[in-house]
Design a protein around this motif. Structure first.
Motif, PDB file in Angstrom:
ATOM      1  N   GLN A   1       0.637  -1.247  -0.174  1.00 18.77           N
ATOM      2  CA  GLN A   1       0.102   0.029  -0.074  1.00 18.77           C
ATOM      3  C   GLN A   1       0.767   1.188  -0.136  1.00 18.77           C
ATOM      4  O   GLN A   1       0.226   2.239   0.173  1.00 18.77           O
ATOM      5  CB  GLN A   1      -1.064  -0.009   1.188  1.00 18.77           C
ATOM      6  CG  GLN A   1      -2.082  -1.164   1.101  1.00 18.77           C
ATOM      7  CD  GLN A   1      -2.619  -1.366   2.428  1.00 18.77           C
ATOM      8  OE1 GLN A   1      -2.260  -2.082   3.515  1.00 18.77           O
ATOM      9  NE2 GLN A   1      -3.731  -0.582   2.405  1.00 18.77           N
TER      10      GLN A   1
ATOM     11  N   SER B   1      -0.575   3.975  -2.356  1.00 17.29           N
ATOM     12  CA  SER B   1      -1.998   3.933  -1.959  1.00 17.29           C
ATOM     13  C   SER B   1      -2.455   4.677  -0.772  1.00 17.29           C
ATOM     14  O   SER B   1      -3.657   5.121  -0.531  1.00 17.29           O
ATOM     15  CB  SER B   1      -2.801   2.767  -2.341  1.00 17.29           C
ATOM     16  OG  SER B   1      -2.611   1.805  -1.445  1.00 17.29           O
ATOM     17  N   THR B   2      -1.319   4.918  -0.085  1.00 15.43           N
ATOM     18  CA  THR B   2      -1.680   5.511   1.359  1.00 15.43           C
ATOM     19  C   THR B   2      -0.767   6.579   1.543  1.00 15.43           C
ATOM     20  O   THR B   2       0.321   6.770   1.468  1.00 15.43           O
ATOM     21  CB  THR B   2      -1.373   4.409   2.450  1.00 15.43           C
ATOM     22  OG1 THR B   2      -2.052   3.197   1.946  1.00 15.43           O
ATOM     23  CG2 THR B   2      -1.837   4.899   3.840  1.00 15.43           C
TER      24      THR B   2
ATOM     25  N   HIS C   1      -3.276   6.984   6.231  1.00 15.70           N
ATOM     26  CA  HIS C   1      -4.772   7.633   5.741  1.00 15.70           C
ATOM     27  C   HIS C   1      -4.951   7.328   4.263  1.00 15.70           C
ATOM     28  O   HIS C   1      -4.003   7.519   3.744  1.00 15.70           O
ATOM     29  CB  HIS C   1      -5.193   8.905   6.193  1.00 15.70           C
ATOM     30  CG  HIS C   1      -4.104   9.972   5.479  1.00 15.70           C
ATOM     31  ND1 HIS C   1      -2.782  10.088   6.224  1.00 15.70           N
ATOM     32  CD2 HIS C   1      -4.081  10.631   4.355  1.00 15.70           C
ATOM     33  CE1 HIS C   1      -2.162  10.899   5.311  1.00 15.70           C
ATOM     34  NE2 HIS C   1      -2.856  11.383   4.449  1.00 15.70           N
ATOM     35  N   PRO C   2      -6.104   7.386   3.782  1.00 14.90           N
ATOM     36  CA  PRO C   2      -6.235   7.257   2.231  1.00 14.90           C
ATOM     37  C   PRO C   2      -5.689   8.470   1.847  1.00 14.90           C
ATOM     38  O   PRO C   2      -5.906   9.533   1.764  1.00 14.90           O
ATOM     39  CB  PRO C   2      -7.967   7.365   1.932  1.00 14.90           C
ATOM     40  CG  PRO C   2      -8.452   6.973   3.345  1.00 14.90           C
ATOM     41  CD  PRO C   2      -7.412   7.351   4.208  1.00 14.90           C
TER      42      PRO C   2
ATOM     43  N   ASP D   1     -12.502   6.090  -7.534  1.00 13.19           N
ATOM     44  CA  ASP D   1     -12.800   5.242  -6.062  1.00 13.19           C
ATOM     45  C   ASP D   1     -12.691   3.970  -6.556  1.00 13.19           C
ATOM     46  O   ASP D   1     -13.192   3.484  -7.600  1.00 13.19           O
ATOM     47  CB  ASP D   1     -14.262   5.656  -5.413  1.00 13.19           C
ATOM     48  CG  ASP D   1     -13.954   7.149  -5.006  1.00 13.19           C
ATOM     49  OD1 ASP D   1     -12.936   7.655  -4.227  1.00 13.19           O
ATOM     50  OD2 ASP D   1     -14.866   7.754  -5.139  1.00 13.19           O
TER      51      ASP D   1
ATOM     52  N   THR E   1     -17.247   0.921  -5.217  1.00 11.12           N
ATOM     53  CA  THR E   1     -17.009   1.180  -3.548  1.00 11.12           C
ATOM     54  C   THR E   1     -18.299   0.252  -2.899  1.00 11.12           C
ATOM     55  O   THR E   1     -19.010  -0.129  -3.376  1.00 11.12           O
ATOM     56  CB  THR E   1     -17.391   2.606  -3.090  1.00 11.12           C
ATOM     57  OG1 THR E   1     -18.697   2.893  -3.554  1.00 11.12           O
ATOM     58  CG2 THR E   1     -16.474   3.638  -3.950  1.00 11.12           C
TER      59      THR E   1
ATOM     60  N   ASP F   1      -9.753   2.036  -2.040  1.00 15.17           N
ATOM     61  CA  ASP F   1      -8.472   2.552  -2.617  1.00 15.17           C
ATOM     62  C   ASP F   1      -8.716   3.452  -3.681  1.00 15.17           C
ATOM     63  O   ASP F   1      -9.181   3.455  -4.749  1.00 15.17           O
ATOM     64  CB  ASP F   1      -7.787   1.391  -3.624  1.00 15.17           C
ATOM     65  CG  ASP F   1      -6.390   1.702  -4.110  1.00 15.17           C
ATOM     66  OD1 ASP F   1      -6.079   2.965  -4.025  1.00 15.17           O
ATOM     67  OD2 ASP F   1      -5.671   0.844  -4.284  1.00 15.17           O
TER      68      ASP F   1
ATOM     69  N   SER G   1      -6.531   5.792  -4.877  1.00 14.88           N
ATOM     70  CA  SER G   1      -5.020   6.277  -5.470  1.00 14.88           C
ATOM     71  C   SER G   1      -4.860   6.108  -6.854  1.00 14.88           C
ATOM     72  O   SER G   1      -3.850   6.561  -7.469  1.00 14.88           O
ATOM     73  CB  SER G   1      -4.145   5.352  -4.649  1.00 14.88           C
ATOM     74  OG  SER G   1      -3.957   3.989  -4.949  1.00 14.88           O
TER      75      SER G   1
END
Lengths: 745, 137
Positions: free
Chosen positions: A517, A520-521, A576-577, B6, B47, B62, B64
């Motif tokens: 992650q 992504s984190t 966190h996200p 998302d 989601t 996620d 990102s």
């Protein structure tokens, strides 16, 4: 009719439509090199020039149209590098896939392409005459060609080389004179209407050429040498040997026909089995007669005498001849000399040896062409990257990431951490989740610690060791629940660690799930004596205890909070996200404004952690850093069972300690990082980290300190930042708050 | 890279992911399954909870990933210049690898191509894509 004009040494040269640079120069009575036989087929180095700043260009293969400035190739030394051109155009890359690439669109190439298409294979044909010139075959196979607009890169299953044959050039004394042509070249020049004066022919010259040349004579006998015209670098006579002796025939131009050899430079670039050679390029031609004298390799200016010299010293293989004389290593990659090197060896009773490998590229390229399609490597950007820049941070790359070095006032940043509260973007830390029936067993073997004793909600600092017991990363293990763990790693260490975990667990047959992650984190470190107060304002009234962790909502944003400390102060890492990083940062900054909250950059973080003696793997560790050398024996638990590196650590622990990572204290500013330290006149190690410590009010450093004369020095000497000798005292770590009371407060 | 997705990121047994991937159409409009590895699946535009037939599965939201939809012509122009490997011919299809020197995920539907990249590389990738978007205008 003049189609274009270019400048040559200050003189305007008119070129007719269709002229190459060489034809235009010959038409004007000039040539870009002093001499040497001309092939006009791109096979030899005898027409090299500098065209529009690009050196080593073959004038015979370069259209005059579009060229503005031509300079002769220097007779000695190298041509000057072109000036940096800020207006250089982007060169595009056209990437293609094909089953078969056929290089050469003559009869053989056309047939090969048709055969492949008939088999339903996708074919790409590359031919210089059609504007797409293959310049290299790379492993793959992967063919690179230049086009009028840029470069073309074709990945294929196979390559067919149908490049035909080249004409063998003469190697005799005087073969460096101007006015010597191969038959094909002579026809091209004559067809262009260029006056060549008195022309004679030697050797095997075809009727077509003889007829085109309106010869003044065909000279009988074996070619012996060329003689210059009086006071000139042009040929004035050709000397041949007949039964009646040597005959000198006066002339202005000699056409020399010595047969052909496969034009196989591209074929010789391909790896074994990667190219099929067809047509004349595959036809074994008779070797030329071994010369007795003259320049055999015009690119590297290697003479027959030099070949003899190295052969007599035992260099009897063609590869050895090449390496010892550099014959065949020039721009034509053996196009001229290879047949002669083989005949030289055959003449001395050696077997006819295979041709040597040719190296790409076949033509001179510009830097723009070489760099076409390539991109610089990038450093990753955290979700806060834009915000840091808006805050005026000086950004730098470290560990594969863009990171804020300072926000402009390192002293104020330092003070915020030690006296108030500060934020630091630590999104660069590696982060993974691991679960599965064998997750704990995997971690137990990966780390030198007893993972089974880490309770849910707790975490532990860990080292990662390789099989030799050397430290290659460090981080934290945090147990979420019975079978799920969070793992952290150094910035830049996560990719290697992920491979490491996957490879080992697969080898052990372990059943795990692993999610990296890192990308992504986001993570923000809230640190300082008022950090807990800031978190309270953000809604956290029960933060995790020292080395605890848990899930929370901070200012409405879901976070996993780790309580640990790299700075020596109360610290909370808020993972966190990533998409909510900016929101979280802004909320914390606003809530902490009246607490003196401000961000700190890497410069400050490195100083803070140095005061605490915390190592940075990669900076303070070396390639052979065992836990003992790092004084991290406390992080290794031999009672935890088997782990990677265990036996190596046990073995090396029995060897006398030869170096240690130790703390050094200096009364003034410390030496620069990397500085050598001395004990008396003995080398005693090097500084790995150094900074001025405001809290300790001294220069502090970590250093590899070597054993000297049977012991470790307690004082070392180094060169200070101003060049003066300074003395450092070995000091116990940490430098600051040795009880750790501040971090646990 | 104008779009941020998302998504749901799942690491689980391959069989469990096979079933989710097969039923991706039932997960909602616009959900795109991207199978990074046999044991790793990202459901773009998804989601909320999801049933995974693996009690040890790691399932996390996620956000990102960022991306850009390209029409067929722009995608062809861009990939011809910046992608050195063979793209799949079938549609729809997922592929991944280096494009323009950066690691991306590609989703090919019948008409368009979606290029997806991790946020941490997105700005740099966008700069490399921009000339092609400009040329397509």
């Amino acid at each position: 009719m003049a189609g274009s004009t270019f400048s040559y040494e200050g003189t305007a040269i008119d070129a007719q439509d269709g002229d190459s640079v060489l034809l235009a120069l010959l038409r004007s009575g000039r040539r870009p090199t002093e001499g040497g036989p001309l092939c006009l087929a791109g096979d030899c180095p005898n027409c090299l020039c500098t065209a529009d700043g690009v050196s080593y260009v073959r004038a015979c293969q370069t259209a005059a149209t579009g060229v503005t400035d031509v300079a002769p190739h220097p007779t000695t030394g190298e041509p000057p590098l072109p000036p940096f051109d800020e207006t250089a155009v982007d060169i595009t890359v056209d990437r293609r896939q094909a089953d078969v690439v056929v290089i050469g669109h003559g009869r053989s190439g056309t047939a090969a392409a048709e055969d492949a298409r008939a088999e339903g294979r996708a074919v790409e044909v590359v031919d210089a005459g059609e504007g797409v010139e293959a310049i290299g075959i790379y492993v793959g196979p992967h063919v690179v060609a230049r086009t009028p607009n840029g470069t073309r890169e074709i990945h294929a299953e196979s390559v067919v080389v149908a490049t035909g044959s080249s004409e063998i050039q003469p190697v005799v004394p005087g073969s460096g004179l101007a006015g010597i042509y191969t038959p094909r070249a002579a026809r091209t020049v004559l067809d262009a209407g260029i006056e060549l004066g008195t022309i004679v022919a030697v050797g095997d010259v075809d009727d077509e050429t003889l007829s085109a040349a309106s010869l003044d004579g065909v000279v009988a006998g074996e070619l012996v040498r060329f003689e210059p015209a009086a006071g000139s670098s042009n040929v004035g006579a050709v000397v041949t040997k007949t039964a009646d002796g040597e005959i000198a025939t006066p002339c202005d131009t000699v056409i020399v026909g010595l047969g052909r050899a496969p034009r196989d430079m591209l074929a010789r670039m391909a790896g074994p089995g990667e190219a099929t050679i067809v047509g004349s390029a595959a036809t074994a031609a008779p070797l030329p007669q071994c010369p007795n004298d003259g320049v055999v390799c015009p690119c590297s200016n290697v003479t027959m005498q030099q070949l003899d010299d190295v052969y007599d010293r035992g260099f009897t293989h063609i590869e050895l001849l090449k390496r010892s004389t550099l014959a065949g290593t020039g721009t034509c990659q053996g196009g001229v000399c290879l047949p002669y090197l083989r005949s030289f060896l055959a003449d001395r009773g050696e077997s006819i040896q295979p041709a040597f490998t040719a190296r790409p590229v076949a033509r001179q390229l510009t830097l723009a062409e070489i760099g076409a399609g390539a991109h610089t490597s990038t450093a990753a950007r955290t979700a806060l990257d834009g915000l840091h820049r808006k805050l005026g941070a000086q950004m730098d790359r470290m560990g594969g990431w863009w990171r804020p070095w300072t926000y402009g006032d390192p002293d104020a940043e330092y003070a915020a951490v030690r006296e108030a509260v500060s934020l630091c973007d630590v999104s660069t830390l590696g982060l993974m989740t691991i679960s599965g029936p064998d997750a704990e067993a995997t971690l137990q073997r990966l780390y030198p610690t007893d993972v089974s004793t880490i309770r849910a909600g707790r975490s532990r600092y860990v080292l990662m060791l390789d099989e030799r017991g050397y430290v290659f990363d460090d981080g934290m293990i945090a147990r979420r629940d019975d079978g799920t763990f969070l793992l952290t790693f150094t910035s830049g260490g996560a990719s290697m660690a992920e491979m490491w975990i996957r490879d080992w667990s697969a080898g052990w047959g372990h059943d795990i799930r692993l999610l990296n992650q890192t990308f992504s984190t986001g993570a923000i470190n809230v640190t300082g004596p008022r950090a807990t107060e800031l978190l309270t304002r953000a809604g956290i009234t029960d933060p995790p205890p020292w080395l605890g962790h848990g899930k929370y909502e901070v200012a409405g944003i879901p976070c996993t909070i780790f309580r640990l400390s790299f700075t020596g102060e109360v610290s909370y890492e808020l993972h966190h996200p990533l998409e909510r990083s900016v929101e979280l940062w802004n909320a914390l900054s606003e809530l902490g404004a009246d607490l003196g909250c401000r961000p700190h950059g890497l410069e400050t973080l490195l100083r803070l952690r140095l005061e605490k003696g915390h190592i940075i793997v990669g900076q303070d560790t070396d390639y052979d850093s065992t836990p003992r050398r790092l004084r991290h024996e406390w992080a290794v638990n031999f009672n935890s069972g088997e782990f990677i590196g265990r036996h190596a650590v046990l073995r090396t622990d029995r060897i006398p300690l030869d170096k240690q990572l130790l703390g050094l204290r200096f009364d003034g500013p410390p030496p620069i990082e990397g500085a050598v330290i001395w004990s008396g006149d003995e080398y005693a190690g090097a500084i790995t980290s150094a900074a001025w410590s405001p809290s300790v009010e001294a220069g502090i450093a970590l250093a590899w300190v070597y054993e000297v004369d049977g012991g470790f020095p307690t004082e070392v000497r180094a060169t200070g930042p101003d060049g003066e000798p300074i003395t450092g005292t070995v000091t116990s770590l940490p430098f600051f708050d040795p009880e750790g009371a501040r971090a646990r407060a | 890279m104008r779009e941020r997705f998302d998504s749901t990121h799942i690491v689980a047994l391959p069989d469990a992911l096979d079933r989710i991937e097969m039923d991706a159409l039932d997960l909602g409009d616009g959900v795109i399954p991207m199978r990074f590895a046999p044991d790793e699946l990202v459901l773009l535009n998804h989601t909320g909870p999801i049933d995974v037939d693996d009690s040890h599965a790691i399932v996390v939201p996620d956000g990102s990933w960022r991306g850009e939809w390209l029409d067929a012509d722009t995608a062809a122009l861009f990939l011809r210049a910046e992608c050195a490997w063979s793209i799949p011919e079938r549609r729809p299809a997922f592929a991944q690898g280096l494009v323009a020197g950066l690691p991306v995920k590609l989703w090919f539907d019948q008409q368009r191509t979606l290029i997806v990249i991790a946020h941490v590389r997105a700005d740099d990738f966008a700069a490399r894509l921009a000339p092609y978007l400009e040329a397509a205008r």
